[in-house]
Write a protein that holds these residues in place. Sequence first.
Motif, PDB file in Angstrom:
ATOM      1  N   ALA A 148       0.849  -1.199   0.000  1.00  0.00           N
ATOM      2  CA  ALA A 148       0.000   0.000   0.000  1.00  0.00           C
ATOM      3  C   ALA A 148       0.884   1.248   0.000  1.00  0.00           C
ATOM      4  O   ALA A 148       2.082   1.197   0.257  1.00  0.00           O
ATOM      5  CB  ALA A 148      -0.926  -0.011   1.215  1.00  0.00           C
ATOM      6  N   ASP A 149       0.266   2.390  -0.287  1.00  0.00           N
ATOM      7  CA  ASP A 149       1.001   3.652  -0.397  1.00  0.00           C
ATOM      8  C   ASP A 149       1.576   4.107   0.938  1.00  0.00           C
ATOM      9  O   ASP A 149       1.112   3.720   2.010  1.00  0.00           O
ATOM     10  CB  ASP A 149       0.069   4.758  -0.911  1.00  0.00           C
ATOM     11  N   LEU A 150       2.567   4.972   0.832  1.00  0.00           N
ATOM     12  CA  LEU A 150       3.089   5.754   1.953  1.00  0.00           C
ATOM     13  C   LEU A 150       2.538   7.160   1.781  1.00  0.00           C
ATOM     14  O   LEU A 150       2.415   7.644   0.650  1.00  0.00           O
ATOM     15  CB  LEU A 150       4.615   5.803   1.916  1.00  0.00           C
ATOM     16  N   VAL A 151       2.211   7.836   2.874  1.00  0.00           N
ATOM     17  CA  VAL A 151       1.655   9.179   2.768  1.00  0.00           C
ATOM     18  C   VAL A 151       2.370  10.125   3.723  1.00  0.00           C
ATOM     19  O   VAL A 151       2.767   9.730   4.824  1.00  0.00           O
ATOM     20  CB  VAL A 151       0.124   9.173   3.028  1.00  0.00           C
ATOM     21  N   ILE A 152       2.579  11.348   3.262  1.00  0.00           N
ATOM     22  CA  ILE A 152       3.100  12.435   4.092  1.00  0.00           C
ATOM     23  C   ILE A 152       2.051  13.530   4.067  1.00  0.00           C
ATOM     24  O   ILE A 152       1.580  13.924   2.991  1.00  0.00           O
ATOM     25  CB  ILE A 152       4.423  13.003   3.538  1.00  0.00           C
ATOM     26  N   TYR A 153       1.679  14.036   5.233  1.00  0.00           N
ATOM     27  CA  TYR A 153       0.800  15.198   5.313  1.00  0.00           C
ATOM     28  C   TYR A 153       1.654  16.425   5.574  1.00  0.00           C
ATOM     29  O   TYR A 153       2.423  16.466   6.527  1.00  0.00           O
ATOM     30  CB  TYR A 153      -0.218  15.039   6.436  1.00  0.00           C
ATOM     31  N   GLY A 154       1.520  17.428   4.706  1.00  0.00           N
ATOM     32  CA  GLY A 154       2.294  18.642   4.839  1.00  0.00           C
ATOM     33  C   GLY A 154       3.468  18.646   3.875  1.00  0.00           C
ATOM     34  O   GLY A 154       3.821  17.627   3.289  1.00  0.00           O
ATOM     35  N   TYR A 155       4.052  19.807   3.703  1.00  0.00           N
ATOM     36  CA  TYR A 155       5.181  19.943   2.797  1.00  0.00           C
ATOM     37  C   TYR A 155       6.351  20.568   3.543  1.00  0.00           C
ATOM     38  O   TYR A 155       6.807  21.656   3.244  1.00  0.00           O
ATOM     39  CB  TYR A 155       4.802  20.787   1.566  1.00  0.00           C
ATOM     40  N   GLY A 156       6.823  19.863   4.553  1.00  0.00           N
ATOM     41  CA  GLY A 156       7.950  20.317   5.350  1.00  0.00           C
ATOM     42  C   GLY A 156       9.273  19.870   4.762  1.00  0.00           C
ATOM     43  O   GLY A 156       9.360  19.455   3.602  1.00  0.00           O
ATOM     44  N   LYS A 157      10.300  19.928   5.583  1.00  0.00           N
ATOM     45  CA  LYS A 157      11.658  19.594   5.124  1.00  0.00           C
ATOM     46  C   LYS A 157      11.759  18.160   4.617  1.00  0.00           C
ATOM     47  O   LYS A 157      12.438  17.895   3.634  1.00  0.00           O
ATOM     48  CB  LYS A 157      12.666  19.825   6.251  1.00  0.00           C
ATOM     49  N   LEU A 158      11.094  17.222   5.308  1.00  0.00           N
ATOM     50  CA  LEU A 158      11.153  15.827   4.875  1.00  0.00           C
ATOM     51  C   LEU A 158      10.571  15.672   3.476  1.00  0.00           C
ATOM     52  O   LEU A 158      11.194  15.077   2.596  1.00  0.00           O
ATOM     53  CB  LEU A 158      10.414  14.923   5.868  1.00  0.00           C
TER      54      LEU A 158
END
Length: 177
Positions: free
Chosen positions: A110-120
């Motif tokens: 399944a997918d990986l998800v990041i919420y937000g557009y920070g440094k990572l």
Amino acid sequence: MRSLIVSALVSLDGVFGDPRSWASEYFDDDSATRSLKRLMGSDAMLMGRGTYEYFAPAWPTMSGPYPDRINAIRKYVFSSTLSEVDWHNSTIVTGDPTQAVEQLKEEGDADLVIYGYGKLAQTLLEHDLVDVLDFWVHPAVIGGGTSVSRPGQHKALQLTAVESWPTGVVSLRYGRP
């Protein structure tokens, strides 16, 4: 190989920081359904220290389909300064985030998800590890805060979808060219 999706709430003037203070009025039942669908297609969330510290105090006290999924999903916290994390199903990842994410992308279905557009998220985009960048642009001008515009590598993306919702929010989805 699973995909890495970066999903960020953004104001018209490019602010993504502290969305609870400006985006909540646009988060209706339709938005909750869309967000839950994204989480149900993912089996892990990636976050930096700042996002962890922003999310961890609030989400464990909430209940319902969306908060229950966020609380249950595997969470990888990328940090060189945190020594422990208390939020259920969270693990600290130290070292090079690009190597760790390359490995995580190989490990699951399944997918990986990041919420937000920070440094990572920015670092992973610069290293061609982001498959989908989805900005939910809100009809609000904030006038200050953490901006998506900051120094970094130039990265050309291809627009893959545009959706507008009755609340005035527009989803702009980009992928690799």
